[in-house]
Design a protein around this motif. Structure first.
Motif: not given
Length: 81
Positions: A15-20, A53-58, A74-81
């Motif tokens: 799995k890829l890491p979750q990003t925001k 970021v209107a719909q981050p869940e998408k 714009i950057t994609l940053e890894v979310e902390e678990a």
């Protein structure tokens, strides 16, 4: 498919890491390129014509918004678990 072939189970695929998605408003010139290229409608113009970021869940962490932003706002940053 014959009986001797194996099928990779989804649980064995890494799995890829979750990003925001993060928008640096100081760098953003409000051109809307990121909004135009996001095929998941994650980004939108908000109050004051600012990119939000209107719909981050998408977000599927494809990175298109980050790659096409001419101002590196714009950057994609890894979310902390």
């Amino acid at each position: 498919m014959t009986g001797s072939e194996s099928v990779t189970e989804l649980s064995s695929v890494p799995k890829l890491p979750q990003t925001k998605v993060v928008v640096n408003q100081a760098w953003c010139k409000k051109c809307g390129i990121c909004i135009a290229f996001c095929n998941k409608t994650v980004l939108a113009f908000g109050e004051g014509n600012r990119v939000e970021v209107a719909q981050p869940e998408k977000c599927v962490s494809c990175g298109i918004c980050e790659n096409f932003c001419p101002d590196y706002a714009i950057t994609l940053e890894v979310e902390e678990a």
